[in-house]
Design a protein around this motif. Structure first.
Motif, PDB file in Angstrom:
ATOM      1  N   PHE A 184     -24.059 -36.032   9.810  1.00  0.00           N
ATOM      2  CA  PHE A 184     -23.054 -35.939   9.931  1.00  0.00           C
ATOM      3  C   PHE A 184     -21.488 -37.137   9.482  1.00  0.00           C
ATOM      4  O   PHE A 184     -20.569 -36.808   9.040  1.00  0.00           O
ATOM      5  CB  PHE A 184     -22.490 -34.950  10.880  1.00  0.00           C
ATOM      6  N   ASN A 185     -22.301 -38.215  10.096  1.00  0.00           N
ATOM      7  CA  ASN A 185     -22.111 -39.372   9.731  1.00  0.00           C
ATOM      8  C   ASN A 185     -21.002 -39.437  10.480  1.00  0.00           C
ATOM      9  O   ASN A 185     -19.470 -40.456  10.040  1.00  0.00           O
ATOM     10  CB  ASN A 185     -21.455 -39.637   8.371  1.00  0.00           C
ATOM     11  N   LEU A 186     -20.628 -38.515  11.681  1.00  0.00           N
ATOM     12  CA  LEU A 186     -19.542 -39.477  12.448  1.00  0.00           C
ATOM     13  C   LEU A 186     -19.795 -40.830  12.876  1.00  0.00           C
ATOM     14  O   LEU A 186     -20.578 -41.225  13.721  1.00  0.00           O
ATOM     15  CB  LEU A 186     -19.149 -38.137  13.950  1.00  0.00           C
ATOM     16  N   PHE A 187     -18.444 -41.197  13.420  1.00  0.00           N
ATOM     17  CA  PHE A 187     -18.536 -42.638  14.142  1.00  0.00           C
ATOM     18  C   PHE A 187     -18.790 -42.292  15.562  1.00  0.00           C
ATOM     19  O   PHE A 187     -17.607 -41.943  16.171  1.00  0.00           O
ATOM     20  CB  PHE A 187     -17.187 -42.742  14.244  1.00  0.00           C
ATOM     21  N   PRO A 188     -19.755 -42.421  15.995  1.00  0.00           N
ATOM     22  CA  PRO A 188     -20.605 -41.671  17.650  1.00  0.00           C
ATOM     23  C   PRO A 188     -19.541 -42.152  19.045  1.00  0.00           C
ATOM     24  O   PRO A 188     -19.252 -42.009  20.109  1.00  0.00           O
ATOM     25  CB  PRO A 188     -21.428 -42.607  17.906  1.00  0.00           C
ATOM     26  N   ALA A 199     -13.696 -36.387  18.800  1.00  0.00           N
ATOM     27  CA  ALA A 199     -13.722 -35.538  17.599  1.00  0.00           C
ATOM     28  C   ALA A 199     -12.256 -35.757  17.169  1.00  0.00           C
ATOM     29  O   ALA A 199     -12.554 -35.873  16.192  1.00  0.00           O
ATOM     30  CB  ALA A 199     -13.718 -34.262  18.219  1.00  0.00           C
ATOM     31  N   LEU A 200     -11.013 -35.965  18.511  1.00  0.00           N
ATOM     32  CA  LEU A 200      -9.795 -36.127  16.988  1.00  0.00           C
ATOM     33  C   LEU A 200      -9.454 -37.515  16.245  1.00  0.00           C
ATOM     34  O   LEU A 200      -8.954 -37.844  14.991  1.00  0.00           O
ATOM     35  CB  LEU A 200      -8.871 -36.339  17.965  1.00  0.00           C
ATOM     36  N   GLU A 201     -10.402 -38.650  17.502  1.00  0.00           N
ATOM     37  CA  GLU A 201     -10.421 -40.185  16.561  1.00  0.00           C
ATOM     38  C   GLU A 201     -11.441 -39.779  15.601  1.00  0.00           C
ATOM     39  O   GLU A 201     -10.390 -40.337  14.362  1.00  0.00           O
ATOM     40  CB  GLU A 201     -10.895 -40.920  17.194  1.00  0.00           C
ATOM     41  N   LEU A 247     -10.454 -37.560  13.121  1.00  0.00           N
ATOM     42  CA  LEU A 247     -10.001 -37.159  11.821  1.00  0.00           C
ATOM     43  C   LEU A 247      -8.634 -38.196  12.157  1.00  0.00           C
ATOM     44  O   LEU A 247      -8.698 -37.652  10.684  1.00  0.00           O
ATOM     45  CB  LEU A 247      -9.987 -35.811  12.398  1.00  0.00           C
ATOM     46  N   THR A 248      -8.079 -38.563  12.856  1.00  0.00           N
ATOM     47  CA  THR A 248      -7.773 -39.184  12.571  1.00  0.00           C
ATOM     48  C   THR A 248      -8.033 -40.824  11.686  1.00  0.00           C
ATOM     49  O   THR A 248      -6.469 -41.102  10.765  1.00  0.00           O
ATOM     50  CB  THR A 248      -6.844 -39.345  14.225  1.00  0.00           C
ATOM     51  N   ILE A 249      -8.830 -41.684  11.673  1.00  0.00           N
ATOM     52  CA  ILE A 249      -9.144 -42.979  11.333  1.00  0.00           C
ATOM     53  C   ILE A 249      -8.430 -42.174   9.720  1.00  0.00           C
ATOM     54  O   ILE A 249      -7.922 -43.482   9.591  1.00  0.00           O
ATOM     55  CB  ILE A 249     -10.274 -43.260  12.281  1.00  0.00           C
ATOM     56  N   ALA A 250      -9.024 -42.177   9.194  1.00  0.00           N
ATOM     57  CA  ALA A 250      -8.908 -41.654   7.667  1.00  0.00           C
ATOM     58  C   ALA A 250      -7.575 -41.503   6.866  1.00  0.00           C
ATOM     59  O   ALA A 250      -7.684 -41.948   6.714  1.00  0.00           O
ATOM     60  CB  ALA A 250     -10.042 -41.551   6.808  1.00  0.00           C
ATOM     61  N   GLN A 251      -7.443 -41.112   7.695  1.00  0.00           N
ATOM     62  CA  GLN A 251      -5.826 -40.205   7.843  1.00  0.00           C
ATOM     63  C   GLN A 251      -5.206 -41.567   7.784  1.00  0.00           C
ATOM     64  O   GLN A 251      -4.033 -42.158   6.575  1.00  0.00           O
ATOM     65  CB  GLN A 251      -5.502 -39.206   8.192  1.00  0.00           C
ATOM     66  N   ARG A 252      -4.968 -42.524   8.714  1.00  0.00           N
ATOM     67  CA  ARG A 252      -4.161 -43.371   8.672  1.00  0.00           C
ATOM     68  C   ARG A 252      -4.378 -45.078   8.486  1.00  0.00           C
ATOM     69  O   ARG A 252      -3.505 -45.185   7.602  1.00  0.00           O
ATOM     70  CB  ARG A 252      -4.546 -44.022  10.687  1.00  0.00           C
ATOM     71  N   ARG A 253      -5.879 -44.672   7.811  1.00  0.00           N
ATOM     72  CA  ARG A 253      -6.209 -46.021   7.066  1.00  0.00           C
ATOM     73  C   ARG A 253      -6.030 -45.808   5.332  1.00  0.00           C
ATOM     74  O   ARG A 253      -5.539 -46.730   5.057  1.00  0.00           O
ATOM     75  CB  ARG A 253      -7.682 -46.484   7.497  1.00  0.00           C
ATOM     76  N   ALA A 298      -4.985 -33.029  12.498  1.00  0.00           N
ATOM     77  CA  ALA A 298      -6.553 -33.183  12.703  1.00  0.00           C
ATOM     78  C   ALA A 298      -6.487 -32.024  13.839  1.00  0.00           C
ATOM     79  O   ALA A 298      -7.006 -31.045  13.834  1.00  0.00           O
ATOM     80  CB  ALA A 298      -7.134 -34.724  13.405  1.00  0.00           C
ATOM     81  N   ARG A 299      -6.021 -31.366  14.681  1.00  0.00           N
ATOM     82  CA  ARG A 299      -5.733 -30.677  15.364  1.00  0.00           C
ATOM     83  C   ARG A 299      -5.359 -29.749  15.290  1.00  0.00           C
ATOM     84  O   ARG A 299      -6.637 -28.485  14.957  1.00  0.00           O
ATOM     85  CB  ARG A 299      -4.955 -31.123  16.419  1.00  0.00           C
ATOM     86  N   ALA A 300      -5.092 -29.490  13.718  1.00  0.00           N
ATOM     87  CA  ALA A 300      -4.491 -27.876  12.954  1.00  0.00           C
ATOM     88  C   ALA A 300      -6.212 -27.969  12.762  1.00  0.00           C
ATOM     89  O   ALA A 300      -6.167 -27.407  12.536  1.00  0.00           O
ATOM     90  CB  ALA A 300      -3.900 -28.067  11.584  1.00  0.00           C
TER      91      ALA A 300
END
Ligand code: ADP
Ligand code: MG
Length: 255
Positions: free
Chosen positions: A101-105, A109-111, A113-119, A132-134
């Protein structure tokens, strides 16, 4: 400075993915031996085939995680193999979901989803959270936004990974065996999310061993073996009535 021919807006016409005479070698090992593949907009194409046949390499060549040795790959009208194209900007338009899944441990979950959107997309904090919530709602995880990956099941983590990809507004999604690492009882929820994405009209290129998914959801099934496409067609044709011995042998093992 690098010349950038990448259009910002999606091309209105043409196919979502066009692969022409794609070859890929790793040293002396030729892994893709001339692949031709077209994925129309809104189509779901499932790629099946034995381990080592080059399925992952094909997907990785579509978003240039692997560099083709020769041939062309065109994504939404942009030839990504053109050296003048800014591949980072093309890649942003392609969502990719892997077996792992390669999530940041260390992020919720919310973060995640937001990190790449922001960066990458430079969205503001509140807009990124709203999107992210949607998308967490879209994958059925609206109540898990504060959970860390370790607090989620494998199936939930994979759904977070899908929601993360969706948060980048991809024009198409690549899936590489998204359910292969999951316990059997968790596979269904992930496939259900993918099925609903397909119904919404998302263009999807999916490597999978889930034959029931391929049969029910795919517009076309592509059978790969040893670096070539052996046959392709509707699921009824390829899975239900395979024309080639290699396809029959493979299906006998997975069905
Ligand atoms: P599949 O996804 O169908 O199992 P892959 O595309 O992962 O197949 O691999 C096809 C072949 O390419 C395998 O023999 C694999 O060992 C080889 N291969 C894949 N990636 C690399 C790499 N980065 N370096 C060297 N060989 C690789
Ligand atoms: Mg693979």
């Amino acid at each position: 400075m690098k010349l950038d021919k990448t259009p910002d807006a999606p091309a209105p016409l043409g196919q979502a993915i066009e692969v022409r005479d794609l070859h890929k070698s790793f040293g002396d090992l030729e892994v893709l031996k001339g692949i031709d593949l077209t994925v129309g907009r809104g189509d779901v194409v499932c790629v099946i085939g034995p381990s080592g046949s080059g399925k992952s390499t094909l997907l990785r060549c579509v978003n240039l995680l692997a560099e083709p040795t020769s041939g062309t790959v065109t994504v939404a009208g942009t030839e990504v193999t053109d050296p003048d194209v800014d591949i980072d900007r093309v890649r942003r338009r392609i969502g990719m979901v892997f077996q792992s899944f390669n999530l940041f441990p260390h992020l919720t979950a919310l973060e995640n989803l937001t990190i790449a959107q922001r960066r990458v997309l430079r969205r503001g904090k509140e807009e990124a959270k709203r999107i992210a919530r949607a998308n967490l709602a879209r994958v059925g995880l609206v109540d898990k936004e504060q959970s860390y990956p370790a607090q989620l099941s494998g199936g939930q983590q994979q759904r977070v990974a899908i929601a993360r990809a969706l948060s980048m507004d991809p024009e198409l999604m690549l899936f590489d065996e998204p359910t292969s690492a999951l316990d059997p009882e968790l596979v269904g929820d992930v496939l259900a999310v993918m099925r609903s994405l397909a119904q919404e009209g998302m263009t999807m290129l999916v490597v999978t061993h889930e034959m029931s998914f391929a049969r029910e959801v795919a517009d076309r099934v592509v059978f790969m073996d040893d670096g070539v496409i052996v046959e392709e067609g509707t699921p009824e044709r390829v899975v239900g009535d395979p024309q080639h011995e290699r396809t029959r042998t493979f299906l006998a093992r997975v069905l």
